[in-house]
Write a protein that holds these residues in place. Structure first.
Motif, short mmCIF file in Angstrom:
data_model
loop_
_atom_site.label_atom_id
_atom_site.label_comp_id
_atom_site.label_asym_id
_atom_site.label_seq_id
_atom_site.Cartn_x
_atom_site.Cartn_y
_atom_site.Cartn_z
N ARG A 98 19.35 -24.60 15.08
CA ARG A 98 18.80 -25.57 16.43
C ARG A 98 19.86 -26.11 17.31
N SER A 99 21.15 -25.36 16.88
CA SER A 99 22.17 -25.90 17.99
C SER A 99 22.23 -25.74 19.32
N ARG A 100 23.07 -26.99 20.00
CA ARG A 100 22.74 -25.41 21.56
C ARG A 100 23.94 -24.55 21.78
N ASN A 101 24.28 -23.92 21.44
CA ASN A 101 25.55 -23.58 20.98
C ASN A 101 25.18 -22.06 20.18
N ILE A 102 25.34 -21.25 21.14
CA ILE A 102 24.88 -20.00 20.09
C ILE A 102 25.29 -18.95 20.99
N ASN A 103 26.08 -18.07 19.26
CA ASN A 103 26.92 -16.88 20.35
C ASN A 103 26.58 -15.44 19.30
N LEU A 104 25.82 -15.01 20.03
CA LEU A 104 25.02 -13.75 20.72
C LEU A 104 26.63 -12.42 20.36
N TYR A 105 26.27 -11.29 19.71
CA TYR A 105 26.53 -9.60 19.59
C TYR A 105 25.51 -9.02 20.42
N VAL A 106 25.79 -8.35 21.77
CA VAL A 106 25.03 -7.55 22.43
C VAL A 106 25.24 -5.96 22.81
N GLU A 107 24.50 -5.02 22.38
CA GLU A 107 25.19 -3.97 22.53
C GLU A 107 24.09 -3.13 24.16
N PHE A 108 24.38 -2.68 24.80
CA PHE A 108 24.18 -2.05 25.94
C PHE A 108 23.83 -0.49 26.21
N ARG A 109 22.65 -0.30 26.72
CA ARG A 109 23.37 1.53 26.76
C ARG A 109 24.31 2.02 27.66
N SER A 110 24.43 1.14 28.45
CA SER A 110 25.88 1.64 29.48
C SER A 110 26.30 -0.09 30.48
N MET A 111 27.36 -0.31 30.91
CA MET A 111 29.01 -0.83 31.25
C MET A 111 27.99 -1.47 32.33
N GLY A 112 27.29 -0.85 33.24
CA GLY A 112 26.32 -1.33 34.27
C GLY A 112 25.01 -2.01 33.80
N ASP A 113 24.51 -2.06 33.10
CA ASP A 113 23.46 -3.01 32.37
C ASP A 113 24.14 -4.43 32.29
N MET A 114 25.17 -4.42 31.49
CA MET A 114 25.56 -5.93 31.43
C MET A 114 24.62 -7.16 32.48
N GLY A 115 24.66 -6.77 34.00
CA GLY A 115 24.15 -7.71 35.18
C GLY A 115 23.03 -8.10 34.44
N GLU A 169 15.41 -3.70 29.14
CA GLU A 169 15.12 -2.57 28.62
C GLU A 169 16.46 -2.07 28.44
N GLU A 170 17.40 -2.60 28.90
CA GLU A 170 18.93 -1.94 28.75
C GLU A 170 20.23 -3.36 27.69
N VAL A 171 18.80 -3.65 27.05
CA VAL A 171 19.41 -3.81 25.51
C VAL A 171 19.59 -3.02 24.50
N TYR A 172 20.18 -2.23 24.22
CA TYR A 172 20.36 -1.14 22.78
C TYR A 172 19.92 -2.41 21.34
N THR A 173 21.12 -3.05 21.56
CA THR A 173 20.33 -4.24 19.78
C THR A 173 21.09 -5.91 20.58
N VAL A 174 20.89 -6.63 19.96
CA VAL A 174 21.15 -8.30 19.84
C VAL A 174 21.44 -8.59 19.00
N LYS A 175 22.56 -9.58 18.40
CA LYS A 175 21.81 -9.62 16.89
C LYS A 175 22.54 -12.12 17.51
N GLU A 176 22.21 -12.43 16.10
CA GLU A 176 23.57 -13.95 16.22
C GLU A 176 23.96 -14.06 15.94
N LEU A 177 25.63 -13.89 15.81
CA LEU A 177 26.57 -14.23 14.66
C LEU A 177 26.47 -15.70 14.53
#
Length: 177
Positions: A98-115, A169-177
């Motif tokens: 429940r903290s306000r800070n969150i660190n995420l690891y995100v894998e996406f299909r291509s660099m263009g999907d980061m937007g 759709e653009e995100v392949y995987t995401v998880k909290e660190l």
């Protein structure tokens, strides 16, 4: 500095003239080496093994206390270690979730999907403090990924943010660190 305790007479009879206080220094050397070996940084920029390293230190100190014959302190220290390692873990997890800070690891299909990922984060009024962006490597089939350091405007369960990003759709995987 040799044996000057209630065991002094026994030590003199059997010819022991070792300074037993030096054993502690050897334990510190050994545990420092082992503890450092348990701490690693993963490829997702997360440090692991700190609890294991601190548990090794606590166990070594507890062993020295028992070896010195200070059993009352050993029982008290054992109870403190038990409370810290097991009973406080759910409390820690509650506050971290429940903290306000969150660190995420995100894998996406291509660099263009980061937007799309950044747009989704901004739509929720979540601030992006920092971002480590990594281009994928084709030879080891690693997808483009980013480590995002975020601050939410109010306390909110982290799994909601993770689920929202995972639905893209653009995100392949995401998880909290």
């Amino acid at each position: 500095g040799m044996l000057h305790t209630r065991w002094e007479d026994v030590a003199q009879k059997i010819g022991v003239n070792t300074d037993v206080s030096r054993y502690g220094a050897q334990v510190i050397n050994g545990i420092g080496f082992l503890g450092a070996g348990t701490v690693i940084a993963t490829n997702q920029q997360k440090v692991k093994g700190l609890t294991t390293a601190s548990g090794l230190w606590a166990s070594a100190c507890l062993g020295l206390v028992i070896g010195a014959g200070f059993y009352e302190a050993a029982i008290f220290a054992f109870l403190l270690i038990l409370v810290t390692m097991w009973l406080l873990r759910p409390v820690e997890e509650y506050f971290i979730e429940r903290s306000r800070n969150i660190n995420l690891y995100v894998e996406f299909r291509s660099m263009g999907d980061m937007g799309a990922v950044l747009r989704t984060i901004k739509e929720q009024d979540i601030s992006i403090f920092d971002m480590d962006l990594h281009h994928g490597k084709e030879q080891i089939i690693q997808k483009p990924n980013a480590v995002l350091y975020l601050r939410m405007p109010h306390r909110r369960a982290h799994h909601e943010v993770v689920a929202q990003l995972a639905d893209l759709e653009e995100v392949y995987t995401v998880k909290e660190l």
